[in-house]
Design a protein around this motif. Sequence first.
Motif, PDB file in Angstrom:
ATOM      1  N   ARG A  59       2.258   2.802   9.761  1.00 17.53           N
ATOM      2  CA  ARG A  59       1.088   2.123  10.321  1.00 17.53           C
ATOM      3  C   ARG A  59       0.291   2.990  11.291  1.00 17.53           C
ATOM      4  O   ARG A  59      -0.567   2.485  11.999  1.00 17.53           O
ATOM      5  N   ASN A  60       0.579   4.274  11.310  1.00 13.21           N
ATOM      6  CA  ASN A  60      -0.187   5.213  12.143  1.00 13.21           C
ATOM      7  C   ASN A  60      -0.483   6.470  11.331  1.00 13.21           C
ATOM      8  O   ASN A  60       0.026   7.560  11.627  1.00 13.21           O
ATOM      9  N   PRO A  61      -1.292   6.337  10.281  1.00 12.24           N
ATOM     10  CA  PRO A  61      -1.532   7.486   9.389  1.00 12.24           C
ATOM     11  C   PRO A  61      -2.174   8.673  10.090  1.00 12.24           C
ATOM     12  O   PRO A  61      -2.014   9.814   9.646  1.00 12.24           O
ATOM     13  N   GLU A  62      -2.903   8.419  11.186  1.00  9.61           N
ATOM     14  CA  GLU A  62      -3.548   9.525  11.899  1.00  9.61           C
ATOM     15  C   GLU A  62      -2.542  10.457  12.547  1.00  9.61           C
ATOM     16  O   GLU A  62      -2.891  11.593  12.928  1.00  9.61           O
ATOM     17  N   LEU A  63      -1.299  10.005  12.668  1.00 10.53           N
ATOM     18  CA  LEU A  63      -0.259  10.845  13.261  1.00 10.53           C
ATOM     19  C   LEU A  63       0.525  11.622  12.207  1.00 10.53           C
ATOM     20  O   LEU A  63       1.396  12.421  12.548  1.00 10.53           O
ATOM     21  N   ILE A 101       1.342  14.372   9.321  1.00  8.78           N
ATOM     22  CA  ILE A 101       1.008  15.782   9.070  1.00  8.78           C
ATOM     23  C   ILE A 101       1.852  16.301   7.916  1.00  8.78           C
ATOM     24  O   ILE A 101       2.913  15.761   7.609  1.00  8.78           O
ATOM     25  N   PRO A 119       1.195  15.631  16.200  1.00  7.86           N
ATOM     26  CA  PRO A 119       0.189  15.022  17.068  1.00  7.86           C
ATOM     27  C   PRO A 119       0.821  14.186  18.184  1.00  7.86           C
ATOM     28  O   PRO A 119       1.838  13.537  17.988  1.00  7.86           O
TER      29      PRO A 119
END
Length: 206
Positions: free
Chosen positions: A55-59, A61, A74
Amino acid sequence: MIRCVWALCLSLILASCATTGNTPAGAPPMDAVQTQAVDAYRIGVDDQVQVAVWRNPELGITVPVRPDGMISVPLIGDVLAGGRTPPEVAKDIQEKLAAYVRDPQVAVILTELRSHEYLSRVRVTGAVRQPVSVPYRPGMTVLDAVLAAGGLTEFAAPDRSELHRRTGDASRTFEVKLDRILNRGDLATNYPVAPGDVITVPERTF
């Protein structure tokens, strides 16, 4: 929780490599063999890993492991990956992310094994055209390894082949019916291999 997420992601990666048929009595389930093999693999320099945070795709890599064994994640910066297993790295990242994300659920997935040339190999010996020691890769099966050895010689006794595996101090042997695999399409004993496995193909007794 980490292990549940890790197992889910691992099953998705390896699903395309699963074989069909019934597993012989005494042999480990194929999914279990694959999970154990990858869980036990110690990440090496230049291996490529994917970090996924539920649920935190921006994190998330996907990066290679640097020569110092680190990856940069990140929010939390450098994390040691070299020499550790994927679940160990996932646990470390989760603990560090807890300072920034509520109840983080982390998976660390091996996407490319670039260090395996010298860390992890599978060996095929006996009545094959070219006995070999080949680099292990996720999803590799007995058939893949035998084909890498050039296939069988005319003197082989394929249905008496064996897969030898060492786990810790214990050693196990599994029957492999290569004739059934190659000539009948029966993949029941086409097991996923693990780093360090040895496949032996005996010669016929005349």
